[in-house]
Design an enzyme around this catalytic site. Structure first.
Site, PDB file in Angstrom:
ATOM      1  N   GLY A  17       0.790  -1.224   0.000  1.00  0.00           N
ATOM      2  CA  GLY A  17       0.000   0.000   0.000  1.00  0.00           C
ATOM      3  C   GLY A  17       0.817   1.266   0.000  1.00  0.00           C
ATOM      4  N   LYS A  42      -2.075  -1.512  -5.886  1.00  0.00           N
ATOM      5  CA  LYS A  42      -2.878  -1.813  -7.069  1.00  0.00           C
ATOM      6  C   LYS A  42      -2.756  -0.759  -8.163  1.00  0.00           C
ATOM      7  CE  LYS A  42      -6.955  -3.603  -6.550  1.00  0.00           C
ATOM      8  NZ  LYS A  42      -8.367  -3.808  -6.151  1.00  0.00           N
ATOM      9  N   TYR A 167     -14.870  -3.228  10.094  1.00  0.00           N
ATOM     10  CA  TYR A 167     -13.535  -2.627   9.975  1.00  0.00           C
ATOM     11  C   TYR A 167     -12.694  -2.922  11.212  1.00  0.00           C
ATOM     12  CZ  TYR A 167      -9.878   0.937   9.743  1.00  0.00           C
ATOM     13  OH  TYR A 167      -8.663   1.595   9.738  1.00  0.00           O
TER      14      TYR A 167
END
Length: 281
Positions: A17, A42, A167
């Site tokens: 990330g 990504k 979460y």
């Protein structure tokens, strides 16, 4: 007192990330300390996105700081991609001795409002992604005689999370995997710890989900400094889930103003999210 930057020359970090936000700041901080960086995520093309940043841009900025960097596109939900990314990183650099689980998905919603597929996304990216990344590197870390695993996740101290159950579950799962690994790997030279900010950090997600205001936020630099301090500790420091302020205070930092987005002491929103009883020292 300012934090002393450790010399990470000769080390290589695999960071998930790194496109923007906290992950990018960690990557750049490590590069400034002399550490080679594997930039993963990504996004490889932001031309059609409202968000700036790619893994290649982060890698290039690391190289501008005088280290070697390599970008690998990575979907943490794909086991084969994770294993291939680890193999590629090791092939490129020979050794990867720092693994940082930074990437995670975020969605704030009640159980009633959050569909099952979003729950699966949070679980797959956050818990399973951390699990897969660690698992992919453990044989290599054992082979080279040690290393450090760090995970961007909170101390596990809450018993309920209304409005954020999925979460919170996924973030605490990241910590649980990391601390379990610390026990499993004790004696191998591999340490495993998690770190978490006391206050919310100024990122796109913080702004999107309305987690306070600028008066409650700090710069991602405080998280990067925390990572640098943890990387400067020896292998005996393992199995800990720590807050950034606590780590930096132990390192001698007394002035936190430089991390704040506005004047004044921010509310400890991030710590309270996972530990309602948290009080600053």
């Amino acid at each position: 007192m300012a934090l002393a930057t450790p010399d990470l020359s000769g080390h290589t970090a695999f960071i998930t990330g790194t496109t923007r936000g906290i992950g990018k700041r960690i990557a750049l901080a490590l590069a400034e300390a002399g550490c080679n960086v594997v930039s993963t995520g990504k996004t490889v093309d932001d031309s059609d996105s409202d968000l700036d940043g790619t893994i290649h841009e982060t890698a290039a900025e690391c190289e501008e700081r005088g280290v070697d960097a390599h970008a690998i596109q990575l979907n943490l939900r794909d086991e084969e991609q994770v294993e291939a990314a680890a193999a590629e990183a090791i092939d490129v650099f020979g050794e990867v001795d720092i693994v940082i689980n930074n990437a995670s998905a975020i969605q704030m919603a009640s159980v009633e409002e959050l569909p099952a597929n979003r729950f699966d996304l949070l679980t797959d990216v956050n818990i399973r992604g951390t699990y897969l990344t660690c698992r992919a590197f453990i044989p290599h870390l054992k082979e080279i005689g040690g290393g450090q695993i760090l995970t961007n996740a909170p101390p596990v101290k809450m018993d309920r999370a209304p409005g954020e159950a999925a979460y919170a579950w996924s973030k605490m799962g990241m910590t649980f995997v990391t601390l379990s690994l610390a026990s499993e790997l004790r004696g191998t030279g591999i340490s495993a710890n998690s770190f978490w900010p006391v206050t919310a950090i100024d990122t796109r997600a913080t702004r999107y989900f309305g987690m306070g205001t600028e008066d409650d936020w700090r710069s991602p630099v405080i998280v990067a400094d925390t990572v640098l301090e943890l990387l400067d500790r020896d292998e005996e420091f393992t199995g800990n889930a720590v807050y950034d302020e606590d780590v930096l205070r132990e390192a001698g930092v007394t002035d936190f103003e430089r991390y704040n987005c506005t004047e004044g002491d921010p509310t400890p929103l991030s710590a309270q999210l996972f530990d309602p009883d948290y009080e600053r020292p």
